[in-house]
Design an enzyme around this catalytic site. Structure first.
Site, short mmCIF file in Angstrom:
data_model
loop_
_atom_site.label_atom_id
_atom_site.label_comp_id
_atom_site.label_asym_id
_atom_site.label_seq_id
_atom_site.Cartn_x
_atom_site.Cartn_y
_atom_site.Cartn_z
CG ASP A 47 -5.85 0.63 -1.61
OD1 ASP A 47 -4.92 1.46 -1.49
OD2 ASP A 47 -5.91 -0.43 -0.86
CG ASP A 54 -2.68 3.99 -2.12
OD1 ASP A 54 -3.60 3.74 -3.13
OD2 ASP A 54 -2.87 3.16 -1.09
CB SER A 95 -1.00 0.15 1.25
OG SER A 95 -1.92 1.06 1.18
CG ASP A 151 -2.36 -0.79 -3.00
OD1 ASP A 151 -2.36 0.41 -2.63
OD2 ASP A 151 -3.16 -1.53 -2.52
#
Length: 602
Positions: free
Chosen positions: A325, A321, A169, A323
């Site tokens: 999400d 961010d 993340s 990834d």
């Protein structure tokens, strides 16, 4: 004396000299004594011989757990507390074992796997695929960089038994991680998380099947083109009609976002979109982000974006961010892009996007009392009050983590789900996935920016309208770290003190009750108690006499830190000067933060 015995001798001496902590020594001893760790004996021996005690303590001080976001941490070649081929392999093997134990006899076993731009992400994804194939699973592999929500979508779209996303993340470049997904497309919840961990701890030999061999014989299926098209279609079904005249600046912060966000914005009708060049390239070092931490929660991330946004006359600066999400955004306070800009908090974005979705549904005549919004106990109540205003339900008696929001969606009718949000910049619309979704949130944010611009408003104006209608809200989250080897114990001591002797006054407000979600008890200021209905977790909430003002406290499950969530509220008041109320609430938050910091310091 063989290599392992020699290393054990060095370990004993280092432990007796206080150079290796007791917990690290115990975990190192396992790795030197048990056949399943034989491949790592040489490296451990070298570390001991070279007196790399700091590295060994950091790598072995605990066994890395699954937290609210899966399993993630610093990468290092050896160790139980870090990410490496062994801990990643144990994660995949343990997941495979547990999923098989829960599967119906004769059921098809399948796993979807994706990865982001971090260092070694594809290596860990291929390793996971080899292990799942060896365990009898078919693997649907998203080759190339993909977002976490597209992996959640893939699990559901391909009707998989589970899913794996290789990402850490918004953590620093040194980190990577393993997010495990159930067949719902949601991250693991009890009892599955505990079941997987139990299986992980028992992993012995890790069996693998060569990746290219499995791909050649059809057991690993590259499905990225199918998933990308289907996922984009699903996201675009959440698009709302309206103007598209906003100028958008977007940054993926060196992550995966561009591959999904830019095509979706284009398909949704946004023609004036610029990708921020310095942060466009996929790069696990995050070189052009302040502090090399690609976290849209950090206001400094937007400094360079706002500077460029002013140059191009943008109406909105968006960032996702690594990834993709989670999202954050900033916008001009007025209709002048060259004027002062405001960086919105995760809670403010939740209110703005939630109101936008519900208002558009109402205008279209598709909003009913059966629709619902889902959020958590530590997310702004502005979203709940907005939902009340539209006559729809809110489910918010949930612990921290989007997996609980996903669970609530499935507990009720997913077709009636309207919007989900958490304070840490995660948002979701639609029922095609079961995790927070950066691409759909960026699309809705762009539409909202165009909508307010067409109405002659700024996003700041729209937020103030919500405050006038539902009351003024201010929130802030701070983390207090307890450093050193005793950090975890110190953190637990603070939580114990909060339960046994909570503060009577914080800021200028009287604490009237304490809600303990771990023990299911509400304790009042006079010492009396009553049962507390709600989820069970290590969370304490302190309620103040002024309605809507409270503090939530929870420890991290993986780090020696405590998070304080502060909430200040002033009800709607005709003719009130909002700027004065906002200043008063900000001062209240500041006082709360000061007193909580002092309390945590003991």
């Amino acid at each position: 004396m063989d290599q392992a015995d020699n290393a054990l001798s060095h370990l004993t001496a280092a432990r007796e000299a206080g150079q290796i902590s007791p917990s690290a020594a115990e975990n190192i001893r396992h790795w030197l004594s048990e056949p399943r760790y034989a491949d790592y004996v040489g490296s451990i021996g070298e570390h001991l011989a070279e007196q790399k005690f700091a590295e060994l303590n950091e790598a072995f001080w605990k066994v890395l757990e699954f937290g609210t976001g899966g399993r993630r941490g610093k990468m290092y070649e050896i160790g139980t507390a870090v990410i490496n081929e062994r801990t990643m392999g144990e994660s995949a093997s343990g997941l495979a074992t547990y999923v098989k134990s829960q599967a119906r006899p004769g059921a098809k076993l399948a796993c979807a796997i994706g990865y982001d731009t971090r260092h070694h992400s594809r290596t860990f994804a291929c390793l996971s695929a080899e292990i799942m194939i060896a365990a009898g699973f078919e693997v649907y592999f998203l080759d190339g960089y993909h977002s976490t929500p597209s992996l959640s979508f893939a699990v559901r779209h391909k009707q998989c038994s589970c899913g794996i996303m290789i990402t850490a993340s918004h953590n620093p470049p040194s980190d990577n991680g393993f997010k495990a997904y159930w067949d719902t497309g949601a991250q693991l919840i009890p009892p599955y998380d505990a079941g997987v961990i139990d299986c992980v701890m028992k992993v012995g030999q890790i069996d693998r099947v060569d990746f290219e061999t499995a791909r050649t014989d059809g057991r690993i299926i590259f499905c990225q083109e199918e998933i990308d098209a289907a996922y984009m279609k699903a996201v675009l079904e959440q698009a709302q009609p309206g103007p598209r005249g906003a100028t958008i600046l977007y940054s993926p912060l060196h992550g995966v976002g561009s591959s999904a966000v830019l095509p979706i914005l284009a398909r949704d009708g946004f023609e004036d979109v610029e990708e921020f060049g310095p942060q466009a390239s996929p790069d696990g070092d995050f070189p052009n982000v302040p502090g090399h931490v690609s976290n849209p929660e950090n206001a400094v991330v937007f400094d360079a974006l706002i500077k460029r946004a002013k140059q191009i006359g943008a109406d909105l600066a968006l960032a996702t961010d690594p990834d993709c999400d989670r999202i954050g955004f900033a916008a001009p306070k007025t209709l002048d892009p060259d004027g002062e800009w405001e960086i919105f908090t995760g809670n403010q974005i939740a209110g703005l996007l939630g109101d936008y979705v519900l208002s558009k549904r109402q205008q279209a005549g598709t909003l009913s009392e059966d629709n619902f919004v889902v959020t958590t106990l530590v997310t702004t109540q502005l979203l709940r009050r907005i939902a009340d205003g539209y006559g729809v339900k809110t489910y918010r008696n949930l612990l921290v983590g989007f997996k609980w929001i996903a669970m609530a969606i499935d507990e009720h009718n997913p077709l009636d789900f309207a919007f989900g949000a958490e304070e840490s910049y995660g948002y979701m619309a639609g029922h095609y996935a079961r995790d927070k979704d950066g691409p759909v949130a960026t699309m809705l944010a762009a539409e909202l920016a165009a909508d307010v611009k067409a109405n002659g408003e700024s996003l700041r104006d729209r937020l103030l309208t919500l405050f006038r209608r539902h009351g003024c809200h201010a929130e802030k989250t701070v983390s207090v770290y307890k450093h050193g080897e005793t950090g975890m114990e110190e953190m637990k001591a603070v939580m114990t003190r909060l339960r046994e002797a909570p503060p009577q006054v914080l800021g200028d407000m009287q604490v009237i009750q304490s809600r303990d979600y771990l023990h299911g008890t509400t304790t009042f200021a006079n010492g009396s108690t009553e049962p507390l209905s709600g989820p069970v977790g290590d969370l304490i909430m302190l309620d103040f006499q002024a309605d809507g003002n409270y503090v939530a406290v929870r420890p991290s499950g993986t780090e020696p830190k405590i998070k304080f969530y502060m909430f200040a509220y002033h009800p709607p008041e005709d003719g009130a000067e909002l700027s004065a109320i906002e200043a008063m609430l900000e001062q209240r938050i500041s006082s709360l933060e000061h007193d909580l910091q002092k309390y945590a310091e003991g």
